[in-house]
Design an enzyme around this catalytic site. Structure first.
Site, PDB file in Angstrom:
ATOM      1  N   SER A  65     -24.379  39.830 -11.861  1.00 46.44           N
ATOM      2  CA  SER A  65     -24.351  41.219 -11.383  1.00 46.44           C
ATOM      3  C   SER A  65     -25.710  41.660 -10.867  1.00 46.44           C
ATOM      4  CB  SER A  65     -23.945  42.159 -12.522  1.00 46.44           C
ATOM      5  OG  SER A  65     -22.774  41.700 -13.142  1.00 46.44           O
TER       6      SER A  65
HETATM    7  N1  SAH Z   1     -21.917  39.481 -17.020  1.00 42.01           N
HETATM    8  C1  SAH Z   1     -22.166  38.407 -16.064  1.00 42.01           C
HETATM    9  C2  SAH Z   1     -21.459  38.603 -14.743  1.00 42.01           C
HETATM   10  C3  SAH Z   1     -20.035  38.331 -14.895  1.00 42.01           C
HETATM   11  S1  SAH Z   1     -19.085  37.942 -13.466  1.00 42.01           S
HETATM   12  C4  SAH Z   1     -23.637  38.164 -15.864  1.00 42.01           C
HETATM   13  O1  SAH Z   1     -24.460  38.868 -16.473  1.00 42.01           O
HETATM   14  O2  SAH Z   1     -23.969  37.227 -15.134  1.00 42.01           O
HETATM   15  C5  SAH Z   1     -17.508  38.094 -14.252  1.00 42.01           C
HETATM   16  C6  SAH Z   1     -17.145  36.982 -15.191  1.00 42.01           C
HETATM   17  O3  SAH Z   1     -15.927  37.355 -15.801  1.00 42.01           O
HETATM   18  C7  SAH Z   1     -16.922  35.651 -14.521  1.00 42.01           C
HETATM   19  O4  SAH Z   1     -17.786  34.690 -15.042  1.00 42.01           O
HETATM   20  C8  SAH Z   1     -15.456  35.334 -14.826  1.00 42.01           C
HETATM   21  O5  SAH Z   1     -15.228  33.954 -15.090  1.00 42.01           O
HETATM   22  C9  SAH Z   1     -15.219  36.173 -16.071  1.00 42.01           C
HETATM   23  N2  SAH Z   1     -13.815  36.501 -16.339  1.00 42.01           N
HETATM   24  C10 SAH Z   1     -12.856  36.920 -15.487  1.00 42.01           C
HETATM   25  N3  SAH Z   1     -11.682  37.101 -16.144  1.00 42.01           N
HETATM   26  C11 SAH Z   1     -11.914  36.789 -17.463  1.00 42.01           C
HETATM   27  C12 SAH Z   1     -11.108  36.769 -18.643  1.00 42.01           C
HETATM   28  N4  SAH Z   1      -9.820  37.092 -18.642  1.00 42.01           N
HETATM   29  N5  SAH Z   1     -11.691  36.403 -19.796  1.00 42.01           N
HETATM   30  C13 SAH Z   1     -13.006  36.052 -19.850  1.00 42.01           C
HETATM   31  N6  SAH Z   1     -13.809  36.040 -18.765  1.00 42.01           N
HETATM   32  C14 SAH Z   1     -13.281  36.419 -17.593  1.00 42.01           C
END
Ligand code: SAH
Length: 218
Positions: A65
Site C-alpha cells: 500500500s
Molecule cells: N497490508 C499489505 C498490503 C496488502 S495487499 C502491505 O502492507 O503490504 C492485499 C493482500 O490481501 C494481498 O496480499 C492479498 O493476497 C490479500 N488477500 C486478499 N484476499 C484475502 C483473503 N481472503 N484472506 C487473506 N488475505 C487476502
C-alpha cells in the site's frame, strides 16, 4: 556524512513530510514509520522507490500500500500498547511491521503462502518478534486467537465480513475498505458497542479485492 547517507536522510525527510501533508499527524505513527524502513518489504527492482508515497507491485500480483494510506489507516485504528490486532492481507508485511511498534501482538494472515513466507523472513531479519504471520482465508478471521481489540483489512470487500465483525471485542475497532473492486471504495471504521456497531466513513481509497479461498501457490 557520505553523499549516499546524505541522500537517504534527505529522502527520509521528504517521506515524512509527504506523510504529514497527507494528514498523518499522530506522533507515534510517524515515529514508527520513521523507524521501519519500507525497502526490505519491496523485493527487487522497485525497492529503490520505497520512499515514494506510492503503492508498488509485490509478488503474487499484489501491491504494497501507499505509505500515507498505511499511516492514515494506522491512525484511524486508534491502537493502544495493550492491543491484540488482526490484519487481513499481510502482502509485503509493511503494515504489520508498522503496527508491531504500537501494539502488544499482531496476527496477520494472507491467502498467498509465498507472501506469508517472505514477510516472515523480513520480520525475523528486523527482529519484530510480536508478529505472527499465517496462511489463511481472512474472510473467516482467526477464530483460535479471537476476539481482537483491533482488526485491519487491507483488501476491499463489498461489505464487512460477518466473521470479522463477530471477532471484534466490545469497544473494539475495525478499519477496512468496502466497495466493489475497480470502482471507488470507501475506507470505513466500525466500532463495536454494547448493543451493535457504529460506522464512520473516512475517505475514498483503492485496494486489491478481498478474495475468498487460498491462493493457488499453497
Ligand atoms: N497490508 C499489505 C498490503 C496488502 S495487499 C502491505 O502492507 O503490504 C492485499 C493482500 O490481501 C494481498 O496480499 C492479498 O493476497 C490479500 N488477500 C486478499 N484476499 C484475502 C483473503 N481472503 N484472506 C487473506 N488475505 C487476502
Amino acid at each position: 556524512m557520505s553523499d549516499e547517507a546524505d541522500h537517504i536522510a534527505e529522502r527520509k525527510m521528504q517521506f515524512l513530510f509527504a506523510l504529514r501533508s497527507k494528514g498523518v499527524t499522530d506522533a507515534r505513527v510517524l515515529t514508527a514509520m520513521e523507524k521501519i524502513d519500507r525497502s526490505p518489504f519491496i523485493r527487487g527492482y522497485f525497492a529503490e522507490r520505497a520512499y515514494e508515497d506510492m503503492p508498488l507491485p509485490i509478488a503474487c500480483g499484489q501491491t504494497i500500500s501507499q505509505p500515507s494510506v498505511v499511516g492514515l489507516m494506522t491512525q484511524a485504528l486508534k491502537v493502544t500498547p495493550r492491543d491484540t490486532v488482526l490484519e487481513v492481507g499481510t502482502g509485503s508485511g509493511y503494515q504489520a511491521a508498522i503496527l508491531s511498534q504500537l501494539v502488544r501482538r499482531i496476527y496477520t494472515v494472507d491467502r498467498h503462502k509465498r507472501l506469508v513466507r517472505e514477510a516472515t523472513e523480513v520480520f525475523r531479519a528486523l527482529d519484530l518478534t510480536n508478529i505472527t504471520a499465517l496462511t489463511a482465508d481472512g474472510c473467516f478471521g482467526l477464530p483460535d486467537q479471537a476476539p481482537f481489540d483491533r482488526i485491519i483489512v487491507t483488501a476491499a470487500a463489498e461489505d464487512p465480513p460477518g466473521p470479522l465483525l463477530a471477532q471484534l471485542k466490545i469497544g473494539g475497532i475495525m478499519v477496512l475498505p468496502v466497495g466493489q473492486s475497480d470502482t471507488v471504495q470507501r475506507l470505513i471504521r466500525v466500532t463495536r458497542t454494547e448493543t451493535g456497531f457504529d460506522y464512520d466513513e473516512l475517505r475514498s481509497v483503492r485496494f486489491v479485492p478481498l478474495v475468498e479461498g487460498l491462493g493457488r501457490d499453497v
